[in-house]
Design a protein around this motif. Structure first.
Motif, PDB file in Angstrom:
ATOM      1  N   LEU A 224       0.846  -1.199   0.000  1.00  0.00           N
ATOM      2  CA  LEU A 224       0.000   0.000   0.000  1.00  0.00           C
ATOM      3  C   LEU A 224       0.883   1.251   0.000  1.00  0.00           C
ATOM      4  CD1 LEU A 224      -2.858   1.200   0.153  1.00  0.00           C
ATOM      5  CD2 LEU A 224      -2.658   1.114   2.655  1.00  0.00           C
ATOM      6  N   SER A 225       0.660   2.102  -0.979  1.00  0.00           N
ATOM      7  CA  SER A 225       1.464   3.331  -1.088  1.00  0.00           C
ATOM      8  C   SER A 225       0.970   4.373  -0.091  1.00  0.00           C
ATOM      9  CB  SER A 225       1.375   3.896  -2.505  1.00  0.00           C
ATOM     10  OG  SER A 225       1.883   2.970  -3.442  1.00  0.00           O
ATOM     11  N   PRO A 226       1.801   5.350   0.237  1.00  0.00           N
ATOM     12  CA  PRO A 226       1.337   6.442   1.100  1.00  0.00           C
ATOM     13  C   PRO A 226       0.099   7.117   0.525  1.00  0.00           C
ATOM     14  CG  PRO A 226       3.712   6.526   0.884  1.00  0.00           C
ATOM     15  CD  PRO A 226       3.240   5.475  -0.065  1.00  0.00           C
ATOM     16  N   ILE A 227      -0.785   7.558   1.395  1.00  0.00           N
ATOM     17  CA  ILE A 227      -2.073   8.149   1.010  1.00  0.00           C
ATOM     18  C   ILE A 227      -1.926   9.662   0.974  1.00  0.00           C
ATOM     19  CG2 ILE A 227      -4.505   8.326   1.599  1.00  0.00           C
ATOM     20  CD1 ILE A 227      -4.173   5.681   3.136  1.00  0.00           C
ATOM     21  N   THR A 228      -2.336  10.262  -0.143  1.00  0.00           N
ATOM     22  CA  THR A 228      -2.274  11.715  -0.317  1.00  0.00           C
ATOM     23  C   THR A 228      -3.642  12.314  -0.030  1.00  0.00           C
ATOM     24  OG1 THR A 228      -0.558  11.471  -2.000  1.00  0.00           O
ATOM     25  CG2 THR A 228      -1.711  13.578  -1.899  1.00  0.00           C
ATOM     26  N   LEU A 229      -3.685  13.293   0.868  1.00  0.00           N
ATOM     27  CA  LEU A 229      -4.921  13.967   1.253  1.00  0.00           C
ATOM     28  C   LEU A 229      -4.837  15.438   0.850  1.00  0.00           C
ATOM     29  CD1 LEU A 229      -5.108  12.545   4.898  1.00  0.00           C
ATOM     30  CD2 LEU A 229      -6.195  11.584   2.861  1.00  0.00           C
ATOM     31  N   TYR A 230      -5.976  16.037   0.494  1.00  0.00           N
ATOM     32  CA  TYR A 230      -5.986  17.451   0.114  1.00  0.00           C
ATOM     33  C   TYR A 230      -7.350  18.060   0.425  1.00  0.00           C
ATOM     34  CZ  TYR A 230      -8.450  15.798  -4.072  1.00  0.00           C
ATOM     35  OH  TYR A 230      -9.346  15.214  -4.925  1.00  0.00           O
ATOM     36  N   LEU A 231      -7.354  19.392   0.537  1.00  0.00           N
ATOM     37  CA  LEU A 231      -8.579  20.139   0.839  1.00  0.00           C
ATOM     38  C   LEU A 231      -8.436  21.551   0.285  1.00  0.00           C
ATOM     39  CD1 LEU A 231     -11.291  20.628   2.417  1.00  0.00           C
ATOM     40  CD2 LEU A 231      -9.873  21.311   4.362  1.00  0.00           C
ATOM     41  N   ARG A 232      -9.514  22.029  -0.363  1.00  0.00           N
ATOM     42  CA  ARG A 232      -9.581  23.411  -0.863  1.00  0.00           C
ATOM     43  C   ARG A 232     -10.960  23.965  -0.537  1.00  0.00           C
ATOM     44  NH1 ARG A 232      -8.442  20.465  -5.252  1.00  0.00           N
ATOM     45  NH2 ARG A 232     -10.426  21.117  -6.224  1.00  0.00           N
ATOM     46  N   SER A 233     -10.988  25.185  -0.008  1.00  0.00           N
ATOM     47  CA  SER A 233     -12.267  25.769   0.354  1.00  0.00           C
ATOM     48  C   SER A 233     -12.150  27.282   0.427  1.00  0.00           C
ATOM     49  CB  SER A 233     -12.755  25.229   1.700  1.00  0.00           C
ATOM     50  OG  SER A 233     -14.001  25.789   2.050  1.00  0.00           O
ATOM     51  N   THR A 234     -13.287  27.950   0.201  1.00  0.00           N
ATOM     52  CA  THR A 234     -13.394  29.399   0.341  1.00  0.00           C
ATOM     53  C   THR A 234     -14.615  29.685   1.197  1.00  0.00           C
ATOM     54  OG1 THR A 234     -12.413  29.778  -1.829  1.00  0.00           O
ATOM     55  CG2 THR A 234     -13.609  31.606  -0.843  1.00  0.00           C
ATOM     56  N   LEU A 235     -14.404  30.216   2.383  1.00  0.00           N
ATOM     57  CA  LEU A 235     -15.484  30.460   3.327  1.00  0.00           C
ATOM     58  C   LEU A 235     -15.955  31.896   3.221  1.00  0.00           C
ATOM     59  CD1 LEU A 235     -14.052  28.618   6.478  1.00  0.00           C
ATOM     60  CD2 LEU A 235     -15.508  27.703   4.662  1.00  0.00           C
ATOM     61  N   ALA A 236     -17.260  32.058   2.999  1.00  0.00           N
ATOM     62  CA  ALA A 236     -17.899  33.381   2.949  1.00  0.00           C
ATOM     63  C   ALA A 236     -17.236  34.292   1.927  1.00  0.00           C
ATOM     64  CB  ALA A 236     -17.884  34.035   4.331  1.00  0.00           C
ATOM     65  N   GLU A 237     -16.609  33.699   0.898  1.00  0.00           N
ATOM     66  CA  GLU A 237     -15.962  34.452  -0.172  1.00  0.00           C
ATOM     67  C   GLU A 237     -14.874  35.386   0.341  1.00  0.00           C
ATOM     68  OE1 GLU A 237     -18.908  36.463  -2.431  1.00  0.00           O
ATOM     69  OE2 GLU A 237     -19.844  34.616  -3.179  1.00  0.00           O
ATOM     70  N   LYS A 238     -14.363  35.105   1.551  1.00  0.00           N
ATOM     71  CA  LYS A 238     -13.339  35.968   2.137  1.00  0.00           C
ATOM     72  C   LYS A 238     -12.141  35.195   2.668  1.00  0.00           C
ATOM     73  CE  LYS A 238     -16.370  39.790   3.451  1.00  0.00           C
ATOM     74  NZ  LYS A 238     -15.726  40.748   2.532  1.00  0.00           N
ATOM     75  N   ILE A 239     -12.355  33.954   3.125  1.00  0.00           N
ATOM     76  CA  ILE A 239     -11.288  33.161   3.743  1.00  0.00           C
ATOM     77  C   ILE A 239     -10.943  32.002   2.815  1.00  0.00           C
ATOM     78  CG2 ILE A 239     -10.600  31.828   5.754  1.00  0.00           C
ATOM     79  CD1 ILE A 239     -12.665  33.344   7.375  1.00  0.00           C
ATOM     80  N   ASN A 240      -9.713  31.968   2.336  1.00  0.00           N
ATOM     81  CA  ASN A 240      -9.236  30.902   1.461  1.00  0.00           C
ATOM     82  C   ASN A 240      -8.401  29.913   2.265  1.00  0.00           C
ATOM     83  OD1 ASN A 240     -10.322  32.147  -0.896  1.00  0.00           O
ATOM     84  ND2 ASN A 240      -8.577  33.541  -0.927  1.00  0.00           N
ATOM     85  N   ILE A 241      -8.726  28.633   2.110  1.00  0.00           N
ATOM     86  CA  ILE A 241      -8.030  27.578   2.842  1.00  0.00           C
ATOM     87  C   ILE A 241      -7.524  26.544   1.839  1.00  0.00           C
ATOM     88  CG2 ILE A 241      -8.198  25.797   4.626  1.00  0.00           C
ATOM     89  CD1 ILE A 241     -10.479  27.359   5.867  1.00  0.00           C
ATOM     90  N   THR A 242      -6.252  26.222   1.930  1.00  0.00           N
ATOM     91  CA  THR A 242      -5.643  25.173   1.114  1.00  0.00           C
ATOM     92  C   THR A 242      -4.792  24.311   2.029  1.00  0.00           C
ATOM     93  OG1 THR A 242      -5.571  26.640  -0.810  1.00  0.00           O
ATOM     94  CG2 THR A 242      -4.219  24.668  -0.882  1.00  0.00           C
ATOM     95  N   ALA A 243      -5.012  22.990   1.971  1.00  0.00           N
ATOM     96  CA  ALA A 243      -4.274  22.087   2.855  1.00  0.00           C
ATOM     97  C   ALA A 243      -3.958  20.800   2.117  1.00  0.00           C
ATOM     98  CB  ALA A 243      -5.076  21.794   4.125  1.00  0.00           C
ATOM     99  N   GLY A 244      -2.882  20.166   2.498  1.00  0.00           N
ATOM    100  CA  GLY A 244      -2.478  18.894   1.914  1.00  0.00           C
ATOM    101  C   GLY A 244      -1.593  18.140   2.874  1.00  0.00           C
TER     102      GLY A 244
END
Length: 911
Positions: free
Chosen positions: A689-709
């Motif tokens: 089993l290879s390492p698992i890649t996780l990611y997340l992108r979101s924009t809250l209330a059109e003012k807060i930008n979140i990018t995670a991996g």
């Protein structure tokens, strides 16, 4: 003859006019009868006339309605531009009066119009208007003198004792207001009293003004300012002045005044450029004080326009301790073809020492910047661009007045040329440069080349008839890359070092893909990929009994890799709409896109890997001979398994509580994307089993930008951090795995509503920021933005009461220690924040800073205080960093008087 057509006539004048017309018509008929039309009307020497010849056939024998075939046409013809014969039309030579105008005059008034016939004068009353060509004159009263072809315009005093209906004169781009005005249509000259006019950003007032032609004026006892008030806050007074529209203003002895109070400072003459385009001139310096560099004059120089395509700027900084800096910036441009800017900088720094035997530290550094771009319309299919930023590693650190560049430690350059043939073949050649000012390591990649053959379909028919066969969608491509790299330290540069670090590489990739028809909701795509790398050296680690040695072997080496794959992907949609009618949420939509692929890769690179001991305990690790190469090593091991992943998207539909129409329904994105990817190798003996890649992108209330991996390893580790074959969830404690590296970035931008919505929508934020909206080259834009960063108080927007920008970044990774004794985790975290707010409607305060959590201190902080003074502005700036600086500026907002400022600047260098 009169040139105005009066709209009101007396009865006696009408009788005289009719009598004159009858006598003229009678005289003309008598002359034609006695002398003949050909003798009476003289032909113009520039036109041909009709030639009269005798008839060869008696007219009495032919009927009146018959066209005589034998009669010759005496009307001459000429050939036009198309070669056709067209008749020449005779014209009459009419004499025009010398006092006539070259265009008609239109006039109107809302109250009345009075014509005085004996004196040939016309009076227009109440909202009078006169138009002639590009001249437009409005006033309360206008007098037209037909005899002299002159108009006079006046205002009037109303019942409140206010002077209203002032004459307003417009001709082309010139406009002015005055108490009285006289203008001659024939000579285009005029004179005005108590005049106000606008020339670019300059407002000019004078007791008398004389217009001598369309663009030149002379003023007597005038004042000029950039303040747009009727009673300006400041002005420059002079007794005589000449204005040339959109070019310049020249005055005699001039002195300033503030709030109507004269200042006893006189200069013999004044010269003010009014042109908006480029023009040569001296660039005034700014006086500064620096404890490490001494007293200084910064930014002094000269700007020279050589022609329409080329100009150059020479600037210099001079300090009392003996240091100096010279910048030469030539700029070139050819419209619709190319443009570019180059900056050559040389710096001789002489800094006062804090301690030691030496009084000063002297260092010579240089820097080169070059930006070049080609218009895509110049040569379709070809492009050339350059972005070069290189120089001494200490250059940015020793800049005395640029705190932002003091922390710029990474420099890079790129020069690229590309060409495409028939949308099938593409060649790209480039040269790259990377420079680390902290480690003083320089790397250069040149030349680099990339040749690409776009996918072509060998089995596709030339003419499409009916539906295509499945095998016709088989596509084959090619991608070949070549790279050459050298690395060296600028402190130990030598030709031998260049040869030792030289390495080159080449990579060939052949993708073969087949696009099959969609099977219901599934899209299937099989593919084959072949990749081969060529290397110029091998890198081997060997255990000598006490430590690990490295051995480099140069030569020609190759490594190959091939893979077969079959991919399937689809999309699933789900909606939850069971909400109460009173709820503002109407529905939540979930889109899920799973992907699945089966692939096989033989172990063609097994010969490229080896095992070696790394410590005295006998621990061994696997390495590749091509670690550190340009294109990197191929993957080790045979792979036969599956790859899988899933991507999710969430959005919400909500209704407005006040608007019940369709416009009140709005879609809001909750999560732009989140998911995971991994693979499973059935053929591997361990670590399937290879390492698992996780990611997340979101924009809250059109003012807060979140990018995670993040990357999660599903296997356990030993005491030294090496992976074990057991899964993480096996054992006493349940765990999904270990996060080996990750990153998160959060940014937000908040601001209040502007005071004036119209001003904010127009993008008008004041003259200072308006200068940034003017057309500039890339280098000029960078200089302007740098000036904004260094002087934020001069660009404060008082229309927005407060604003706040915050960004946070965190990244960490697990790395092997340099002595191979285990692993370590590198963590970097920083916080950027900036904001401003209005203390009062005329005072604004702001702060921006950068906090490094790893160092545990503020890296760079800038604070400002600004005072709005209508046409002037007070700004106080403070910067704390490598260079601590403090400055106070009082200057006009107008770009015309940008250099007319009171400045106090001090710098403190932190060694």
């Amino acid at each position: 003859m009169p040139y105005f057509c009066p709209r009101v006539m007396t009865n006696s004048y009408k009788v005289k006019l009719i009598y004159s017309c009858i006598m003229a018509l009678t005289t003309t008929l008598i002359c034609v009868t006695l002398f003949g039309a050909a003798n009476y009307i003289k032909p113009s020497p520039f036109h041909r006339t009709l030639t009269v010849t005798a008839d060869t056939t008696p007219l009495k024998t032919a009927p009146k309605d018959t066209i005589l075939p034998n009669r010759k046409d005496t009307l001459p013809y000429i050939k036009d531009t198309t070669g056709k014969l067209v008749p020449i039309i005779d014209t009459l030579d009419l004499k025009i009066s010398k006092d006539s105008l070259d265009a008609p005059v239109e006039y109107a008034a809302t109250d009345s119009m009075v014509m005085i016939v004996p004196t040939k004068k016309i009076w227009l009353y109440s909202k009078a208007n006169i138009k002639q060509k590009d001249v437009n004159l409005d006033a309360n009263r206008i007098l037209i003198d037909q005899e002299t072809q002159t108009v006079y315009a006046y205002g009037t005093i109303d019942t409140a004792n206010n002077y209203v209906g002032r004459p307003h004169f417009v001709q082309g781009d010139n406009n002015m207001d005055a108490d009285t005005m006289a203008f001659n249509f024939k000579t285009q000259k005029g004179i005005t009293k108590n005049t106000a006019t606008v020339q670019g950003e300059m407002y000019v007032q004078s007791e008398k003004m004389k217009k001598i032609n369309e663009n030149e004026y002379f003023a007597y006892r005038g004042q000029f300012t950039t303040c747009d008030l009727d009673v300006p806050h400041f002005a420059f007074r002079t007794k005589k002045m000449k204005l040339v529209n959109k070019k310049m203003a020249v005055s005699g002895p001039v002195h300033p005044e503030f709030e109507g109070v004269p200042v006893p400072i006189y200069i013999p003459f004044g010269f003010f450029p009014l042109s908006q385009g480029r023009h040569s001139g001296i660039l005034p310096p700014t006086f500064t004080t620096n404890e490490q560099f001494g007293l200084g004059l910064e930014g002094m120089g000269y700007y020279k326009v050589l022609n329409d395509y080329f100009d150059a700027t020479l600037r210099g900084d001079l300090y009392s301790y003996g240091g100096y800096r010279i910048n030469l910036t030539p700029t070139y441009r050819v419209r619709y073809r190319y443009q570019g800017t180059m900056t050559l900088s040389y710096q001789n720094s002489r800094i006062l020492a804090d301690a030691g035997k030496q009084d000063f530290f002297s260092t010579k550094t240089f820097n080169i910047n070059w930006n070049h771009s080609v218009d895509s319309r110049a040569r379709p299919g070809q492009s050339f661009s350059a972005n070069v930023n290189a120089g001494s590693t200490k250059f940015n650190q020793l800049l005395a007045n640029n705190p932002n560049r003091n922390f710029q430690n990474l420099l890079s350059s790129s020069v690229t040329y590309s060409k495409m043939w028939k949308d099938k073949f593409n060649l790209t050649m480039s040269a790259n440069h990377q420079q680390n000012n902290n480690t003083r390591l320089m790397s250069m990649n040149l030349p680099n080349a990339n040749f690409t053959v776009n996918n072509f379909y060998p089995f596709q028919r030339k003419e499409f008839v009916g539906e295509s066969k499945w095998y016709e969608k088989l596509g084959v491509g090619l991608n070949t890359s070549f790279a050459n790299q050298i690395s060296f330290y600028d402190s130990a540069f030598s030709f031998r070092q260049l040869v030792d670090t030289l390495q080159w590489g080449m990579q060939h990739t052949v993708p073969i893909q087949l696009s099959l028809p969609q099977l219901g909701p599934f899209q299937i795509g099989p593919g084959i990929s072949f990749r081969e790398n060529w290397y110029s050296r091998q890198f081997e680690r060997r255990w000598n009994g006490a430590k690990v040695d490295t051995v480099i072997r140069k030569g020609f080496y190759r490594s190959s890799e091939m893979s077969f794959s079959l991919g399937i992907n689809t999309a699933l949609y789900g909606t939850m709409d069971k909400f109460k009618k009173t709820s503002s949420v109407m529905a939540i939509r979930h889109v899920m896109r799973p992907s699945f692929s089966m692939s096989y890769k033989p172990d063609l690179a097994a010969k490229d890997y080896y095992t070696t001991q790394v410590d005295t305990s006998g621990r061994q690790l696997r390495f590749s001979y091509y670690d550190g190469s340009i294109f990197g090593p191929m993957g080790e091991g045979e792979f036969g398994g599956m790859s899988f992943g899933i991507d999710n998207f969430l959005e919400m539909k909500k209704r407005s509580k006040t608007d019940t129409t369709e416009a009140g329904i709005k879609k809001v994105r909750l999560i732009d994307g989140f998911g995971a990817n991994s693979s499973y190798n059935f053929l591997a003996d361990s670590f399937k089993l290879s390492p698992i890649t996780l990611y997340l992108r979101s924009t809250l209330a059109e003012k807060i930008n979140i990018t995670a991996g993040a990357t999660m390893d599903p296997y356990q580790v030993d005491s030294l951090g090496a992976r074990k074959k057991e899964y993480a969830w096996k054992g006493d404690k349940f765990s999904l795995g270990r996060i080996t590296n990750g990153n998160i970035s959060i940014s937000a931008n908040f601001q209040s509503k502007p005071k004036d919505e119209k001003k904010a929508s127009d993008g008008k934020t004041g003259p200072a920021l308006d200068r940034l909206n003017q057309p500039l080259t890339l280098e000029e834009q960078q200089q302007q933005l740098q000036f904004v960063r260094n002087n934020p108080a001069e660009f404060a927007d008082f229309n927005v009461p407060w604003s706040l920008q915050v960004s946070y970044s965190l990244n960490f990774s697990r790395l092997l220690k340099s002595d191979y004794s285990g692993f370590k985790t590198e963590v970097n975290s920083s916080l950027n924040f900036s904001g401003d707010f209005n203390l009062t409607p005329k005072w604004k305060m702001g702060l921006s800073s950068y906090y490094d959590f790893k160092e545990g201190k503020l890296a760079n902080t800038t604070a400002f205080l600004s005072r709005e003074m209508h046409c002037w502005q007070l700004s106080i700036n403070y910067t704390r960093g490598l260079y601590n600086s403090f400055s106070i500026n009082i200057n006009p907002k107008s770009s015309l008087l940008r250099d007319l400022k009171v400045n106090r600047t001090r710098y403190f260098y932190n060694q």
